[in-house]
Enzyme design. Structure first.
Site, PDB file in Angstrom:
ATOM      1  N   PHE A 203      92.025 -53.953  16.736  1.00 27.14           N
ATOM      2  CA  PHE A 203      93.400 -53.544  17.026  1.00 27.14           C
ATOM      3  C   PHE A 203      93.378 -52.929  18.424  1.00 27.14           C
ATOM      4  O   PHE A 203      92.740 -51.905  18.644  1.00 27.14           O
ATOM      5  CB  PHE A 203      93.830 -52.512  15.978  1.00 27.14           C
ATOM      6  N   VAL A 204      94.050 -53.580  19.359  1.00 22.54           N
ATOM      7  CA  VAL A 204      94.009 -53.095  20.752  1.00 22.54           C
ATOM      8  C   VAL A 204      95.402 -53.135  21.374  1.00 22.54           C
ATOM      9  O   VAL A 204      96.098 -54.146  21.280  1.00 22.54           O
ATOM     10  CB  VAL A 204      93.062 -53.981  21.618  1.00 22.54           C
ATOM     11  N   GLN A 210      99.729 -47.879  26.143  1.00 30.25           N
ATOM     12  CA  GLN A 210      99.469 -46.983  25.004  1.00 30.25           C
ATOM     13  C   GLN A 210     100.441 -45.808  25.076  1.00 30.25           C
ATOM     14  O   GLN A 210     100.998 -45.506  26.123  1.00 30.25           O
ATOM     15  CB  GLN A 210      98.013 -46.475  25.062  1.00 30.25           C
ATOM     16  N   ARG A 211     100.628 -45.158  23.937  1.00 33.93           N
ATOM     17  CA  ARG A 211     101.523 -43.993  23.809  1.00 33.93           C
ATOM     18  C   ARG A 211     102.984 -44.356  24.116  1.00 33.93           C
ATOM     19  O   ARG A 211     103.750 -43.551  24.627  1.00 33.93           O
ATOM     20  CB  ARG A 211     101.058 -42.822  24.688  1.00 33.93           C
ATOM     21  N   GLU A 212     103.337 -45.613  23.857  1.00 30.34           N
ATOM     22  CA  GLU A 212     104.751 -46.008  23.978  1.00 30.34           C
ATOM     23  C   GLU A 212     105.282 -46.420  22.607  1.00 30.34           C
ATOM     24  O   GLU A 212     106.396 -46.905  22.497  1.00 30.34           O
ATOM     25  CB  GLU A 212     104.899 -47.201  24.944  1.00 30.34           C
ATOM     26  N   GLY A 213     104.437 -46.291  21.584  1.00 34.96           N
ATOM     27  CA  GLY A 213     104.868 -46.633  20.231  1.00 34.96           C
ATOM     28  C   GLY A 213     104.504 -48.051  19.803  1.00 34.96           C
ATOM     29  O   GLY A 213     104.799 -48.467  18.675  1.00 34.96           O
ATOM     30  N   HIS A 214     103.833 -48.839  20.706  1.00 32.56           N
ATOM     31  CA  HIS A 214     103.535 -50.241  20.344  1.00 32.56           C
ATOM     32  C   HIS A 214     102.515 -50.345  19.215  1.00 32.56           C
ATOM     33  O   HIS A 214     102.622 -51.217  18.357  1.00 32.56           O
ATOM     34  CB  HIS A 214     103.024 -51.017  21.562  1.00 32.56           C
ATOM     35  N   GLY A 215     101.495 -49.437  19.250  1.00 30.93           N
ATOM     36  CA  GLY A 215     100.485 -49.460  18.191  1.00 30.93           C
ATOM     37  C   GLY A 215     101.151 -49.294  16.836  1.00 30.93           C
ATOM     38  O   GLY A 215     100.875 -50.036  15.887  1.00 30.93           O
ATOM     39  N   GLU A 238      88.795 -51.805   9.185  1.00 30.14           N
ATOM     40  CA  GLU A 238      87.347 -51.830   9.452  1.00 30.14           C
ATOM     41  C   GLU A 238      86.992 -50.769  10.491  1.00 30.14           C
ATOM     42  O   GLU A 238      87.686 -50.648  11.502  1.00 30.14           O
ATOM     43  CB  GLU A 238      87.010 -53.226   9.991  1.00 30.14           C
ATOM     44  N   ARG A 250      99.736 -41.335  10.523  1.00 30.52           N
ATOM     45  CA  ARG A 250     101.148 -41.102  10.843  1.00 30.52           C
ATOM     46  C   ARG A 250     102.024 -42.192  10.225  1.00 30.52           C
ATOM     47  O   ARG A 250     103.032 -41.906   9.576  1.00 30.52           O
ATOM     48  CB  ARG A 250     101.301 -41.059  12.374  1.00 30.52           C
TER      49      ARG A 250
HETATM   50  C1  LIG Z   1      90.345 -51.195  13.378  1.00 35.74           C
HETATM   51  C2  LIG Z   1      90.178 -50.939  14.805  1.00 35.74           C
HETATM   52  O1  LIG Z   1      90.290 -51.795  15.622  1.00 35.74           O
HETATM   53  S1  LIG Z   1      89.826 -49.346  15.283  1.00 35.74           S
HETATM   54  C3  LIG Z   1      90.005 -49.361  17.023  1.00 35.74           C
HETATM   55  C4  LIG Z   1      91.402 -49.121  17.446  1.00 35.74           C
HETATM   56  N1  LIG Z   1      91.539 -49.478  18.830  1.00 35.74           N
HETATM   57  C5  LIG Z   1      91.120 -48.709  19.843  1.00 35.74           C
HETATM   58  O2  LIG Z   1      90.638 -47.592  19.692  1.00 35.74           O
HETATM   59  C6  LIG Z   1      91.251 -49.351  21.194  1.00 35.74           C
HETATM   60  C7  LIG Z   1      91.873 -48.451  22.234  1.00 35.74           C
HETATM   61  N2  LIG Z   1      93.070 -47.785  21.797  1.00 35.74           N
HETATM   62  C8  LIG Z   1      94.216 -48.446  21.532  1.00 35.74           C
HETATM   63  O3  LIG Z   1      94.310 -49.662  21.571  1.00 35.74           O
HETATM   64  C9  LIG Z   1      95.426 -47.582  21.204  1.00 35.74           C
HETATM   65  O4  LIG Z   1      95.236 -46.307  21.750  1.00 35.74           O
HETATM   66  C10 LIG Z   1      95.695 -47.408  19.687  1.00 35.74           C
HETATM   67  C11 LIG Z   1      95.795 -48.765  19.030  1.00 35.74           C
HETATM   68  C12 LIG Z   1      94.594 -46.630  19.013  1.00 35.74           C
HETATM   69  C13 LIG Z   1      97.032 -46.676  19.566  1.00 35.74           C
HETATM   70  O5  LIG Z   1      98.058 -47.477  20.119  1.00 35.74           O
HETATM   71  P1  LIG Z   1      99.350 -46.822  20.819  1.00 35.74           P
HETATM   72  O6  LIG Z   1     100.225 -47.938  21.221  1.00 35.74           O
HETATM   73  O7  LIG Z   1      98.940 -45.876  21.875  1.00 35.74           O
HETATM   74  O8  LIG Z   1      99.959 -46.056  19.578  1.00 35.74           O
HETATM   75  P2  LIG Z   1     101.363 -45.296  19.534  1.00 35.74           P
HETATM   76  O9  LIG Z   1     102.014 -45.319  20.867  1.00 35.74           O
HETATM   77  O10 LIG Z   1     102.122 -45.840  18.414  1.00 35.74           O
HETATM   78  O11 LIG Z   1     100.890 -43.815  19.153  1.00 35.74           O
HETATM   79  C14 LIG Z   1      99.949 -43.128  19.976  1.00 35.74           C
HETATM   80  C15 LIG Z   1     100.488 -41.758  20.371  1.00 35.74           C
HETATM   81  O12 LIG Z   1     101.581 -41.911  21.279  1.00 35.74           O
HETATM   82  C16 LIG Z   1     102.688 -41.146  20.811  1.00 35.74           C
HETATM   83  N3  LIG Z   1     103.892 -41.856  21.240  1.00 35.74           N
HETATM   84  C17 LIG Z   1     104.462 -42.919  20.662  1.00 35.74           C
HETATM   85  N4  LIG Z   1     105.562 -43.283  21.360  1.00 35.74           N
HETATM   86  C18 LIG Z   1     105.638 -42.441  22.414  1.00 35.74           C
HETATM   87  C19 LIG Z   1     106.537 -42.299  23.502  1.00 35.74           C
HETATM   88  N5  LIG Z   1     107.561 -43.124  23.640  1.00 35.74           N
HETATM   89  N6  LIG Z   1     106.301 -41.321  24.382  1.00 35.74           N
HETATM   90  C20 LIG Z   1     105.250 -40.489  24.254  1.00 35.74           C
HETATM   91  N7  LIG Z   1     104.360 -40.572  23.249  1.00 35.74           N
HETATM   92  C21 LIG Z   1     104.550 -41.530  22.351  1.00 35.74           C
HETATM   93  C22 LIG Z   1     102.496 -41.111  19.324  1.00 35.74           C
HETATM   94  O13 LIG Z   1     103.201 -40.058  18.728  1.00 35.74           O
HETATM   95  C23 LIG Z   1     101.013 -40.939  19.209  1.00 35.74           C
HETATM   96  O14 LIG Z   1     100.720 -39.570  19.468  1.00 35.74           O
HETATM   97  P3  LIG Z   1      99.421 -38.842  18.847  1.00 35.74           P
HETATM   98  O15 LIG Z   1      98.212 -39.596  19.317  1.00 35.74           O
HETATM   99  O16 LIG Z   1      99.499 -37.483  19.407  1.00 35.74           O
HETATM  100  O17 LIG Z   1      99.571 -38.911  17.351  1.00 35.74           O
END
Ligand SMILES: CC(=O)SCCNC(=O)CCNC(=O)[C@H](O)C(C)(C)COP(=O)(O)OP(=O)(O)OC[C@H]1O[C@@H](n2cnc3c(N)ncnc32)[C@H](O)[C@@H]1OP(=O)(O)O
Length: 374
Positions: A203-204, A210-215, A238, A250
């Site tokens: 999951f990437v 990142q941090r835009e809510g796409h995850g 996994e 969350r």
């Molecule tokens: C099974 C596996 O593959 S495990 C491995 C997972 N992948 C990785 O670790 C690879 C690298 N990381 C990533 O790809 C990403 O960081 C992920 C997948 C872990 C998260 O994806 P994101 O798109 O950043 O997630 P999302 O935006 O929904 O939430 C992340 C944070 O941003 C915050 N956020 C969401 N939307 C917004 C916004 N509009 N403005 C500011 N912050 C926001 C969330 O509240 C969350 O905050 P928190 O970390 O304090 O709880």
């Protein structure tokens, strides 16, 4: 010879991933987080001055082009063999199990699982078998090495995989923002022979997005597909990362909340085994994750719990900790074992309190007041 540092480079900083659209305009640029599986544990490149490595991807097909430049290279007399950047990296840029003659895929023809928009930006999540997407997937495999600790290539031709691609559509141009791979395992069940237990494997979301809510959007889209499919009995993740654990907690918590699990009259301590089983099956979460969400919700209500309920919550969490660490705990004598469980329980509560701060508040259902009037 000049300063040795000039000839040594951190691979993650040196490598730039540049995504361009079909018109050739630069869409985004970012760096990998990990390169140890490509260049070794130290993630260091030797033997060049002003080394610059650019991997250019043309979206949506993501066909890469590698450009390596430097201002100087160590002479053979130096006795140091410079890292063969081109050769080493090229091995990972495409999955060579995919025939090179493969026809390109038109992403506009891939089934759309979800679309969403915000701030006048449009996104779509596409869902397909990897073999139908092999022309794109062959180039994406390296991203699991770049961004997931312990990530590896998947077997594109194994039909049990499903791929989800997240694109932003900018003026008709599809620009990749992230992807997810899911492996569908068989799950035995007495009610059906075709039960499945899919496992989210990779999951990437690319760093600039990142941090835009796409995850969360991608995860929720995939989970909704699981919930709607009667063959899917349970789903798992996994080797999760800390960031993905946060996202999962969350999203799962909010889904359970919207399913009114935490306002059910039966969501009261001690939780009944029958209720836990029936509700968990409906959510398709693995037992541990379902219980974790319930424990978080109960921790959030701590102030409203009676002394007896607090004790029941303590026992619930401690029992789970005990079951999860049975092998290690059984080797300790009783007093050390109790100390260890107490310490783990306290850490768990602290973690839940931290998570709870980021979650929407729960309604004060099942409060002490209601207990008293029983
Ligand atoms: C099974 C596996 O593959 S495990 C491995 C997972 N992948 C990785 O670790 C690879 C690298 N990381 C990533 O790809 C990403 O960081 C992920 C997948 C872990 C998260 O994806 P994101 O798109 O950043 O997630 P999302 O935006 O929904 O939430 C992340 C944070 O941003 C915050 N956020 C969401 N939307 C917004 C916004 N509009 N403005 C500011 N912050 C926001 C969330 O509240 C969350 O905050 P928190 O970390 O304090 O709880």
């Amino acid at each position: 010879m000049s300063n040795i540092d000039e000839w040594v480079h951190n691979a993650n900083e040196c490598i730039s991933i540049v995504q361009k659209n079909e018109k050739g305009d630069v869409d985004c640029e970012f760096h990998p987080t990990f390169t140890y599986s490509i260049f070794g544990d130290s993630e260091v490149l030797y033997g060049y001055k002003n080394l610059n490595i650019e991997i250019q991807y043309i979206s949506p097909s993501m066909k890469p082009q590698l450009k390596v430049t430097c201002s100087d290279r160590l002479a053979p007399e130096s006795g140091v063999e410079p890292t063969n950047v081109d050769k080493t990296l090229s091995k990972y840029l495409r999955d060579d199990r995919v025939p090179e003659s493969l026809e390109p895929v038109d992403v506009r023809n891939i089934p759309v699982a979800e679309t969403y928009s915000f701030d006048e930006r449009k996104f779509c999540i596409l869902k397909s078998k990897p073999s139908d997407l092999a022309a794109i997937m062959q180039y994406l495999q390296i991203f699991s090495l770049f961004f997931i600790e312990g990530g590896s290539f998947i077997d594109i031709f194994d039909p049990k995989w499903t791929i989800y691609l997240l694109y932003e559509i900018k003026e008709e141009q599809y620009c990749l923002r992230g992807y997810c791979t899911v492996y569908h395992y068989y799950k035995w069940d007495k009610t059906r022979t075709d039960g499945e237990r899919p496992r989210i494997s990779q999951f990437v979301i690319f760093p600039p997005f990142q941090r835009e809510g796409h995850g969360s959007r991608l995860y929720n889209t995939i989970v909704n597909i699981f919930l709607e499919d009667p063959k899917i009995l349970e789903f798992a993740v996994e080797d999760s990362s800390e960031a993905f654990d946060d996202l999962r907690d969350r999203c799962d918590f909010q889904r359970l909340k919207s399913m009114n699990i935490f306002t059910s009259p039966e969501f009261r301590l001690p939780l009944s085994k029958e209720w836990l089983h029936s509700q968990r099956s409906a959510t398709k979460l693995p037992p541990r994750q379902f219980l974790r969400c319930c424990e978080i919700a109960l921790t959030m209500k701590m102030k409203d719990l009676s002394l007896l309920e607090r004790k029941a919550l303590r026992l619930l969490i401690k029992e789970r900790i005990f079951r999860q660490n049975l092998d290690v705990l059984l080797q300790l004598d009783r007093s050390d074992r109790l100390d260890k469980i107490q310490g783990a329980y306290q850490n768990q509560l602290d973690e839940y309190k931290k998570i709870a701060k980021k979650l929407p508040k729960l309604l004060k259902e099942g409060s002490r007041k209601r207990q008293k009037t029983k």
